[in-house]
Design an enzyme around this catalytic site. Structure first.
Site, PDB file in Angstrom:
ATOM      1  N   LYS A 242       0.597   4.670   6.864  1.00 25.76           N
ATOM      2  CA  LYS A 242       0.097   5.501   5.767  1.00 25.76           C
ATOM      3  C   LYS A 242       0.763   6.875   5.853  1.00 25.76           C
ATOM      4  CE  LYS A 242      -3.029   2.301   4.783  1.00 25.76           C
ATOM      5  NZ  LYS A 242      -2.822   1.396   3.632  1.00 25.76           N
TER       6      LYS A 242
ATOM      7  N   SER B  96       0.800  -1.225   0.000  1.00 28.78           N
ATOM      8  CA  SER B  96       0.000   0.000   0.000  1.00 28.78           C
ATOM      9  C   SER B  96       0.834   1.277   0.000  1.00 28.78           C
ATOM     10  CB  SER B  96      -0.954   0.014   1.201  1.00 28.78           C
ATOM     11  OG  SER B  96      -0.225   0.121   2.410  1.00 28.78           O
TER      12      SER B  96
END
Length: 311
Positions: free
Chosen positions: A166, A96
């Protein structure tokens, strides 16, 4: 008379004296005579303690094997303290964050600055706990006892299955949006994300959103691989509307430590430093100050008017 003299006042019987040579020899041997030098030894036998070593002689060092358990204990304690308060290693489990981070990379996360009140900032890569429902249905790692122990003391990357990583796009008070085919817009400013999102990715991926105003004390996060990241965009139906509370943030990822061929820092991209990006946040305190000063100005004006009227 002879009996009385023997029982009371008669001279005591003479005893044989010890030879002078023997007395001198004992004084010389013991080192305890009037001419003895104190520096020659403190004990009567010239020995020190149970080891029988001469007084003042260096003691024999302890065996390495006797010291080893103490050294291991100190090392484990230091590792635990470092992991708890300073820095912790985390393993990247997915794609990701490509190409900034690859699957299997080990990153070092700064856990010290949050102890001093530091909060996540725009552009930082952060590790955070699942705020609730983000990892539902994801496979759960099953580390063995040794892996769990080494992870607990910080000698292995975290075995905690509820951690994510993230990039922070917006913080409390920011307004963020992204239209299909367009760029991410933060407080009215378009972000140039070409330096960190995966090649071929579009800023919104397949999930346009917003505009969304981020609640105070929360952040909006997105993966750098926009087509393959279940980030804030995909959790707007959960509590918090896809945002992550600051108190769920473990720390900022600052360095790629493994493999050695990928050693690198994780700086904040320049696009988050563009002028005017924080303008919305700067206006709010100014407006609050004006609102607070207005009653004071009106009160002072009224007082001056009353004084002039009285005169």
């Amino acid at each position: 008379m002879a009996v009385g003299a023997r029982s009371g006042h008669d001279e005591p019987e003479e005893r044989p004296e010890r030879p002078a040579e023997s007395s001198v020899a004992m004084r010389d041997d013991s080192g305890d005579g009037p001419d003895a030098d104190p520096a020659d030894g403190a004990g009567r036998d010239g020995r020190d303690g149970e080891n029988g070593e001469a007084d003042g002689a260096p003691k024999k060092p302890r065996s390495f094997w006797k010291e080893l358990p103490l050294l291991i204990g100190i090392a484990l304690l230091l590792a635990l303290l470092i992991k708890t308060f300073l820095v912790q290693a985390f393993s990247i489990p997915s794609d990701s964050m490509m190409n900034t981070l690859q699957r299997g990379d080990r990153v070092l996360v700064d856990k010290l600055t949050p102890w001093f009140g530091s909060e996540p900032e725009r552009g930082e890569v952060v590790v955070f706990h699942d705020p609730g429902g983000w990892l539902e249905g994801e496979p759960t790692p099953d580390p063995n006892v040794l892996q769990e122990f080494l992870s607990f003391i910080g000698l292995m990357p975290s075995a905690e299955e509820k951690d994510l990583i993230k990039r922070v796009i917006a913080v409390g008070g920011d307004t963020v949006s992204c239209k299909e085919g367009g760029k991410v817009v933060l407080n009215g400013k378009a972000l140039d994300e070409t330096s960190y999102i995966a090649p071929g990715s579009s800023p919104c991926g397949d999930k346009p959103f917003g505009p969304i105003t981020i609640p105070d004390g929360s952040i909006w996060v997105m993966g750098d691989n926009r087509q393959n990241s279940l980030d804030s965009r995909y959790h707007q139906n959960l509590a918090g509307g896809g945002t992550v509370p600051n108190d769920q943030v473990v720390g900022r990822a600052v360095f790629v430590a493994w493999p050695v061929t990928r050693w690198s820092t994780l700086p904040v991209p320049e696009t988050f430093d563009q002028p005017g990006l924080s303008q919305a946040l700067a206006v709010a305190p100014g407006a609050a100050g004006l609102a607070g000063a207005l009653p004071l100005v009106l009160w002072r004006r009224k007082r001056l008017t009353s004084r002039h009227t009285a005169e």
